[in-house]
Design a protein around this motif. Sequence first.
Motif, PDB file in Angstrom:
ATOM      1  N   PRO A 229       0.739  -1.340   0.062  1.00 52.48           N
ATOM      2  CA  PRO A 229       0.047  -0.033   0.119  1.00 52.48           C
ATOM      3  C   PRO A 229       0.933   1.182   0.159  1.00 52.48           C
ATOM      4  O   PRO A 229       0.495   2.433  -0.362  1.00 52.48           O
ATOM      5  CB  PRO A 229      -0.815  -0.106   1.370  1.00 52.48           C
ATOM      6  N   TRP A 230       2.106   1.386   0.384  1.00 47.80           N
ATOM      7  CA  TRP A 230       2.955   2.406   0.463  1.00 47.80           C
ATOM      8  C   TRP A 230       3.829   2.502  -1.030  1.00 47.80           C
ATOM      9  O   TRP A 230       3.691   3.342  -1.803  1.00 47.80           O
ATOM     10  CB  TRP A 230       3.948   2.352   1.591  1.00 47.80           C
ATOM     11  N   TYR A 231       4.613   1.396  -1.097  1.00 49.01           N
ATOM     12  CA  TYR A 231       5.505   1.632  -2.179  1.00 49.01           C
ATOM     13  C   TYR A 231       5.013   0.965  -3.611  1.00 49.01           C
ATOM     14  O   TYR A 231       5.140   1.462  -4.555  1.00 49.01           O
ATOM     15  CB  TYR A 231       6.747   0.843  -1.994  1.00 49.01           C
ATOM     16  N   GLY A 232       4.107  -0.157  -3.455  1.00 57.59           N
ATOM     17  CA  GLY A 232       3.454  -0.689  -4.408  1.00 57.59           C
ATOM     18  C   GLY A 232       2.843   0.457  -5.184  1.00 57.59           C
ATOM     19  O   GLY A 232       2.835   0.885  -6.525  1.00 57.59           O
ATOM     20  N   LYS A 233       1.785   1.137  -4.458  1.00 57.66           N
ATOM     21  CA  LYS A 233       0.911   2.001  -4.953  1.00 57.66           C
ATOM     22  C   LYS A 233       1.838   3.336  -5.561  1.00 57.66           C
ATOM     23  O   LYS A 233       1.153   3.945  -6.604  1.00 57.66           O
ATOM     24  CB  LYS A 233      -0.204   2.545  -3.948  1.00 57.66           C
ATOM     25  N   LEU A 234       2.747   3.602  -4.807  1.00 54.27           N
ATOM     26  CA  LEU A 234       3.696   4.945  -5.248  1.00 54.27           C
ATOM     27  C   LEU A 234       4.250   4.506  -6.563  1.00 54.27           C
ATOM     28  O   LEU A 234       4.321   5.459  -7.839  1.00 54.27           O
ATOM     29  CB  LEU A 234       4.770   5.260  -4.227  1.00 54.27           C
ATOM     30  N   ALA A 235       4.860   3.284  -6.553  1.00 54.41           N
ATOM     31  CA  ALA A 235       5.326   2.798  -8.235  1.00 54.41           C
ATOM     32  C   ALA A 235       4.325   2.875  -9.079  1.00 54.41           C
ATOM     33  O   ALA A 235       4.733   3.236 -10.211  1.00 54.41           O
ATOM     34  CB  ALA A 235       6.061   1.372  -7.983  1.00 54.41           C
ATOM     35  N   LEU A 236       3.151   2.497  -8.852  1.00 55.68           N
ATOM     36  CA  LEU A 236       1.964   2.407  -9.669  1.00 55.68           C
ATOM     37  C   LEU A 236       1.479   3.875  -9.950  1.00 55.68           C
ATOM     38  O   LEU A 236       0.427   3.951 -10.726  1.00 55.68           O
ATOM     39  CB  LEU A 236       0.797   1.599  -9.423  1.00 55.68           C
ATOM     40  N   ASP A 237       1.864   4.747  -9.431  1.00 52.02           N
ATOM     41  CA  ASP A 237       1.339   6.022  -9.483  1.00 52.02           C
ATOM     42  C   ASP A 237       0.184   6.341  -8.894  1.00 52.02           C
ATOM     43  O   ASP A 237      -0.699   7.025  -9.569  1.00 52.02           O
ATOM     44  CB  ASP A 237       1.572   6.846 -10.925  1.00 52.02           C
ATOM     45  N   GLN A 238      -0.331   5.590  -7.592  1.00 46.10           N
ATOM     46  CA  GLN A 238      -1.703   5.673  -7.244  1.00 46.10           C
ATOM     47  C   GLN A 238      -1.768   6.540  -5.912  1.00 46.10           C
ATOM     48  O   GLN A 238      -2.601   6.219  -5.025  1.00 46.10           O
ATOM     49  CB  GLN A 238      -2.164   4.402  -7.195  1.00 46.10           C
ATOM     50  N   SER A 239      -0.638   7.058  -5.563  1.00 45.10           N
ATOM     51  CA  SER A 239      -0.565   7.554  -4.114  1.00 45.10           C
ATOM     52  C   SER A 239      -0.756   9.217  -4.155  1.00 45.10           C
ATOM     53  O   SER A 239      -1.800   9.568  -3.500  1.00 45.10           O
ATOM     54  CB  SER A 239       0.875   7.425  -3.522  1.00 45.10           C
ATOM     55  N   TYR A 240       0.151   9.972  -4.717  1.00 46.05           N
ATOM     56  CA  TYR A 240      -0.119  11.365  -4.749  1.00 46.05           C
ATOM     57  C   TYR A 240      -0.041  12.054  -6.045  1.00 46.05           C
ATOM     58  O   TYR A 240       0.617  11.485  -7.019  1.00 46.05           O
ATOM     59  CB  TYR A 240       1.232  12.080  -4.075  1.00 46.05           C
ATOM     60  N   PRO A 241      -1.074  12.808  -6.441  1.00 44.49           N
ATOM     61  CA  PRO A 241      -1.164  13.360  -8.012  1.00 44.49           C
ATOM     62  C   PRO A 241       0.357  13.639  -8.293  1.00 44.49           C
ATOM     63  O   PRO A 241       1.107  14.592  -7.868  1.00 44.49           O
ATOM     64  CB  PRO A 241      -1.835  14.770  -7.727  1.00 44.49           C
ATOM     65  N   ASN A 242       0.680  12.992  -9.665  1.00 45.99           N
ATOM     66  CA  ASN A 242       1.772  13.342 -10.549  1.00 45.99           C
ATOM     67  C   ASN A 242       3.224  12.949  -9.770  1.00 45.99           C
ATOM     68  O   ASN A 242       4.377  13.151 -10.233  1.00 45.99           O
ATOM     69  CB  ASN A 242       2.277  14.931 -10.719  1.00 45.99           C
ATOM     70  N   ALA A 243       3.146  12.284  -8.559  1.00 44.44           N
ATOM     71  CA  ALA A 243       4.323  11.724  -7.760  1.00 44.44           C
ATOM     72  C   ALA A 243       5.072  10.651  -8.629  1.00 44.44           C
ATOM     73  O   ALA A 243       6.442  10.632  -8.821  1.00 44.44           O
ATOM     74  CB  ALA A 243       4.043  11.426  -6.462  1.00 44.44           C
ATOM     75  N   GLY A 244       4.387   9.855  -9.355  1.00 39.71           N
ATOM     76  CA  GLY A 244       5.151   8.801 -10.296  1.00 39.71           C
ATOM     77  C   GLY A 244       6.192   9.646 -11.306  1.00 39.71           C
ATOM     78  O   GLY A 244       7.287   9.037 -11.511  1.00 39.71           O
ATOM     79  N   THR A 245       5.658  10.538 -11.731  1.00 42.57           N
ATOM     80  CA  THR A 245       6.364  11.373 -12.897  1.00 42.57           C
ATOM     81  C   THR A 245       7.686  11.936 -11.975  1.00 42.57           C
ATOM     82  O   THR A 245       8.755  12.059 -12.317  1.00 42.57           O
ATOM     83  CB  THR A 245       5.568  12.137 -13.680  1.00 42.57           C
ATOM     84  N   PHE A 246       7.027  12.966 -10.735  1.00 44.26           N
ATOM     85  CA  PHE A 246       8.122  13.645 -10.057  1.00 44.26           C
ATOM     86  C   PHE A 246       9.265  12.560  -9.852  1.00 44.26           C
ATOM     87  O   PHE A 246      10.515  13.093  -9.856  1.00 44.26           O
ATOM     88  CB  PHE A 246       7.144  14.171  -8.958  1.00 44.26           C
ATOM     89  N   LEU A 247       8.986  11.466  -9.305  1.00 45.48           N
ATOM     90  CA  LEU A 247       9.786  10.692  -8.653  1.00 45.48           C
ATOM     91  C   LEU A 247      10.326   9.635  -9.676  1.00 45.48           C
ATOM     92  O   LEU A 247      11.288   8.856  -9.344  1.00 45.48           O
ATOM     93  CB  LEU A 247       9.412   9.913  -7.429  1.00 45.48           C
ATOM     94  N   GLN A 248       9.907   9.706 -10.919  1.00 50.77           N
ATOM     95  CA  GLN A 248      10.428   8.672 -11.813  1.00 50.77           C
ATOM     96  C   GLN A 248      10.140   7.160 -11.478  1.00 50.77           C
ATOM     97  O   GLN A 248      11.192   6.454 -11.653  1.00 50.77           O
ATOM     98  CB  GLN A 248      11.549   9.124 -12.642  1.00 50.77           C
ATOM     99  N   THR A 249       8.954   6.946 -10.899  1.00 48.76           N
ATOM    100  CA  THR A 249       8.806   5.484 -10.480  1.00 48.76           C
ATOM    101  C   THR A 249       8.794   4.529 -11.329  1.00 48.76           C
ATOM    102  O   THR A 249       9.256   3.209 -10.892  1.00 48.76           O
ATOM    103  CB  THR A 249       7.669   5.368  -9.364  1.00 48.76           C
ATOM    104  N   GLY A 250       8.676   4.668 -12.674  1.00 46.07           N
ATOM    105  CA  GLY A 250       8.676   3.804 -13.656  1.00 46.07           C
ATOM    106  C   GLY A 250      10.060   3.103 -13.799  1.00 46.07           C
ATOM    107  O   GLY A 250      10.262   2.016 -14.317  1.00 46.07           O
ATOM    108  N   LYS A 251      11.297   4.032 -13.202  1.00 47.46           N
ATOM    109  CA  LYS A 251      12.247   3.094 -13.214  1.00 47.46           C
ATOM    110  C   LYS A 251      12.770   2.102 -12.566  1.00 47.46           C
ATOM    111  O   LYS A 251      13.702   1.205 -12.707  1.00 47.46           O
ATOM    112  CB  LYS A 251      13.533   4.462 -13.163  1.00 47.46           C
ATOM    113  N   TYR A 252      11.654   1.925 -11.466  1.00 50.63           N
ATOM    114  CA  TYR A 252      12.106   0.952 -10.349  1.00 50.63           C
ATOM    115  C   TYR A 252      11.271  -0.466 -11.030  1.00 50.63           C
ATOM    116  O   TYR A 252      10.079  -0.797 -10.525  1.00 50.63           O
ATOM    117  CB  TYR A 252      11.625   1.250  -8.912  1.00 50.63           C
TER     118      TYR A 252
END
Length: 302
Positions: free
Chosen positions: A225-248
Amino acid sequence: MTDKSPENNFPAGYLPPEVWTWEAGNGGQFASINRPTAGAQTTKELPVGKHPLQLYSLATPNGQKVTIMLEELLAAGHTGAEYDAWLIKIGDGDQFGSGFVGVNPNSKIPAMMDHAPKDGGEPIRLFESGSILTYLAEKFGAFLPTDARARAEAMNWLFWQMGSAPFVGGGFGHFYAYAPIKIQYAIDRYAMETKRQLDVLDRNLADRQFVAGDEYTIADMAIWPWYGKLALDQSYPNAGTFLQTGKYTNVLRWAKELAARPALKRGIIVNKANGAPSEQLHERHDASDFETKTQDKIAAKA
Ligand SMILES: N[C@@H](CCC(=O)N[C@@H](CS)C(=O)NCC(=O)O)C(=O)O
């Protein structure tokens, strides 16, 4: 505390006074519901349903960990894990009612009562999501390996999550998404730490299916619920792009695999009170509630 250049502080000229004093709302959104003292603020008993386990929660990541576990236990055939899930609206201050404080003196969701403990004695109170997950895993002998090495690794990652996620939620999420002002220093500090943690997890998942090895455990349920959702960009608006979570990519692979589990899909909508109506099951008292009591179904009946 002294500061040689108060003009560089934020706000400019600010110097911490000798003694900090509290003003309602001086911590921004979410802090407005809190205050610097503990204890009950109102007299309010908690409801008790028919099942052994009574959960008092909200579908934040900390709440979702527990409902994922309960749904996984039921899916695995542990009928003793039937539960009533009651909605605690933390924005309305439900966590400061006397009944809730009796279960969790820390006034945070999730909190749970076991009315049918194994020893047949008095009900057991449970708070802190990691404690609840461990209690359930031990009670039902599930999702926590018994082999000492595998168990130690699962506990390592469970405690990693408990210690690390506050930097994501209370640090990055707070300053990036919720704080009333954007403070670069704070966002930089917590964005770096959040990316570092994602990298820790990504390296760990490079050669394992699940976080603690080849078994799905409570550590996965706590971390998703913390890191899986963050990686899938379901946590905070635009955070997936901001943190480039697609790289993980290893985290993403694992996150998607878990997201496809029917029990996880059910678990994450229990006590959810925002988002799409079809994904909001405010209270859960029976397995059939998923079919009939989500907000879209309730609206269609009205
Ligand atoms: N370490 C705790 C954290 C629980 C927590 O922070 N809960 C938040 C929601 S995610 C809460 O209830 N906040 C209400 C408040 O701060 O008044 C756990 O894992 O159970």
